[in-house]
Design a protein around this motif. Structure first.
Motif, PDB file in Angstrom:
ATOM      1  N   ASP A  41      30.154  42.170  33.250  1.00  0.00           N
ATOM      2  CA  ASP A  41      30.750  40.978  33.855  1.00  0.00           C
ATOM      3  C   ASP A  41      31.977  40.551  33.070  1.00  0.00           C
ATOM      4  O   ASP A  41      32.236  41.011  31.963  1.00  0.00           O
ATOM      5  CB  ASP A  41      29.738  39.824  33.937  1.00  0.00           C
ATOM      6  CG  ASP A  41      29.149  39.480  32.572  1.00  0.00           C
ATOM      7  OD1 ASP A  41      29.702  39.919  31.556  1.00  0.00           O
ATOM      8  OD2 ASP A  41      28.136  38.761  32.533  1.00  0.00           O
ATOM      9  N   GLY A  85      32.145  47.161  42.029  1.00  0.00           N
ATOM     10  CA  GLY A  85      31.673  45.939  41.395  1.00  0.00           C
ATOM     11  C   GLY A  85      31.591  44.816  42.404  1.00  0.00           C
ATOM     12  O   GLY A  85      31.679  45.035  43.619  1.00  0.00           O
ATOM     13  N   HIS A 136      33.330  41.073  43.284  1.00  0.00           N
ATOM     14  CA  HIS A 136      34.356  40.063  43.034  1.00  0.00           C
ATOM     15  C   HIS A 136      33.713  38.716  43.309  1.00  0.00           C
ATOM     16  O   HIS A 136      33.283  38.436  44.433  1.00  0.00           O
ATOM     17  CB  HIS A 136      35.558  40.299  43.945  1.00  0.00           C
ATOM     18  CG  HIS A 136      36.648  39.298  43.737  1.00  0.00           C
ATOM     19  ND1 HIS A 136      37.361  38.745  44.774  1.00  0.00           N
ATOM     20  CD2 HIS A 136      37.152  38.743  42.604  1.00  0.00           C
ATOM     21  CE1 HIS A 136      38.252  37.903  44.299  1.00  0.00           C
ATOM     22  NE2 HIS A 136      38.138  37.881  42.994  1.00  0.00           N
ATOM     23  N   GLU A 149      30.218  36.195  46.708  1.00  0.00           N
ATOM     24  CA  GLU A 149      30.386  37.469  46.007  1.00  0.00           C
ATOM     25  C   GLU A 149      30.732  38.548  47.034  1.00  0.00           C
ATOM     26  O   GLU A 149      30.108  38.620  48.094  1.00  0.00           O
ATOM     27  CB  GLU A 149      29.100  37.852  45.264  1.00  0.00           C
ATOM     28  CG  GLU A 149      28.715  36.867  44.173  1.00  0.00           C
ATOM     29  CD  GLU A 149      27.462  37.311  43.427  1.00  0.00           C
ATOM     30  OE1 GLU A 149      26.775  38.249  43.911  1.00  0.00           O
ATOM     31  OE2 GLU A 149      27.177  36.736  42.360  1.00  0.00           O
ATOM     32  N   TYR A 189      34.541  39.048  37.795  1.00  0.00           N
ATOM     33  CA  TYR A 189      33.901  40.273  38.293  1.00  0.00           C
ATOM     34  C   TYR A 189      32.545  40.443  37.619  1.00  0.00           C
ATOM     35  O   TYR A 189      32.373  40.141  36.437  1.00  0.00           O
ATOM     36  CB  TYR A 189      34.789  41.489  38.009  1.00  0.00           C
ATOM     37  CG  TYR A 189      36.145  41.401  38.670  1.00  0.00           C
ATOM     38  CD1 TYR A 189      36.299  41.743  40.011  1.00  0.00           C
ATOM     39  CD2 TYR A 189      37.259  40.946  37.965  1.00  0.00           C
ATOM     40  CE1 TYR A 189      37.537  41.637  40.638  1.00  0.00           C
ATOM     41  CE2 TYR A 189      38.497  40.831  38.576  1.00  0.00           C
ATOM     42  CZ  TYR A 189      38.633  41.176  39.914  1.00  0.00           C
ATOM     43  OH  TYR A 189      39.850  41.063  40.527  1.00  0.00           O
ATOM     44  N   MET A 194      29.780  45.529  37.403  1.00  0.00           N
ATOM     45  CA  MET A 194      30.827  46.554  37.456  1.00  0.00           C
ATOM     46  C   MET A 194      30.307  47.924  37.057  1.00  0.00           C
ATOM     47  O   MET A 194      29.532  48.063  36.116  1.00  0.00           O
ATOM     48  CB  MET A 194      31.991  46.130  36.565  1.00  0.00           C
ATOM     49  CG  MET A 194      32.705  44.882  37.078  1.00  0.00           C
ATOM     50  SD  MET A 194      33.961  44.263  35.947  1.00  0.00           S
ATOM     51  CE  MET A 194      32.964  43.447  34.722  1.00  0.00           C
TER      52      MET A 194
END
Length: 306
Positions: free
Chosen positions: A47, A66, A68, A74, A93, A96
């Motif tokens: 993150d 990932g 956003h 999200e 983010y 990921m």
């Protein structure tokens, strides 16, 4: 407040409470440099801290995947995704997996380009023009995805921009501006093709463009619906889904924003400005203006006009 709306408000407040940085223009832009900054970043953590900034950020997902995370929700992102983050949008983010992105930061007021016929390209408006008025949730859900060929072309331009920025040889500011406009053209054409396959996006872009082209007119929802070949009821549904407001509320907000601009940029009387912005009644303009800005038109002019 309904349960869902209350939950969304709580999520927004929670994310804003996580903001650890607001990035100012001075962090990436110098007064003598271009209004463009380019950088690439690979993420090795799961993150990233939530942040916001005072400039526009165009994001290209170069590889990996990932989430956003924004105040609106999200959004899964993968290789080839393109999306625009506006000033003041809290985001970060999470989740990921080998994510690498390209950040292209820019200040519209510093970009002095002649747009020529690009202004008529629906893809340009979908990414950079009037469609930036659409809520973040709508834009992030309907983000652009480049095919492999166009992603390679975009990546080549990005690498040129990174090189020019790093070396700063004589003419680098010209080169940065030129490269950015080549990228804008490439993405605009890709967005136009994408919009043609999405009836919903095509309609909302056509509606917003028609409204923008008739600023100052006494447009009514029925006029817009007729011009765009849809019913008033369909227009209202599109606005509710895409803009979370009624057509009338949107029209009034645009007129009031234009009125605020004219108050600080002209010496026109308040009545003249009201008429120019499509209000037939100066008193109604003053009432609605005070409700939106918490200042009367006269007070607003006194406070913000140089």
């Amino acid at each position: 407040m309904h349960g869902k709306a209350k939950e969304q408000t709580m999520e927004k407040n929670k994310l804003r409470g996580e903001i650890v940085a607001r990035l100012p223009e001075s962090m990436h832009f110098s007064p003598e440099g271009p209004g463009i900054w380019v950088g690439s970043r690979k993420y090795f953590r799961q993150d990233e801290v939530v942040h916001e900034h005072d400039f526009y950020e165009l994001v290209l997902v170069r590889s990996g995947s990932g989430l956003h995370v924004t105040e609106e929700g999200e959004y899964p992102i993968v290789h080839g995704n393109i999306f625009l983050i506006r000033p003041g949008c809290a985001h970060g983010y999470r989740g990921m997996n080998h994510l690498e992105i390209v950040n292209i930061l820019y200040l519209p007021e510093r970009l002095k380009f002649e747009m020529y016929d690009l202004r008529d390209n629906p893809g340009y408006h979908a990414l950079f023009g009037i469609s930036t008025e659409l809520p973040d949730d709508y834009r992030f859900r309907n983000r652009l995805t480049l095919d492999a060929n166009r992603m390679d072309m975009a990546d080549a331009i990005v690498r040129e921009l990174e090189s020019e920025q790093y070396l700063a040889h004589p003419g680098w500011i010209f080169a940065m501006n030129n490269g950015f406009m080549r990228l804008v053209l490439l993405l605009s054409r890709a967005a136009a093709e994408s919009a043609e396959k999405n009836d919903e996006l095509t309609r909302i872009h056509r509606i917003l463009r028609h409204i923008a082209d008739h600023d100052g007119d006494m447009l009514q929802p029925s006029d817009i619906a007729h011009a765009c070949g849809i019913s008033v009821r369909t227009l209202e549904r599109i606005f509710a889904e895409a803009l979370h407001r009624t057509p009338n509320a949107y029209l009034i907000e645009r007129r009031l924003n234009r009125g605020a601009e004219l108050l600080v940029s002209t010496d026109d009387t308040i009545t003249e400005i009201a008429l120019d912005c499509g209000f037939s009644d100066g008193n109604y303009f003053c009432k609605m203006f005070s409700r939106k800005f918490a200042l009367s038109p006269r007070e607003y002019r006194r406070r913000f006009k140089n």
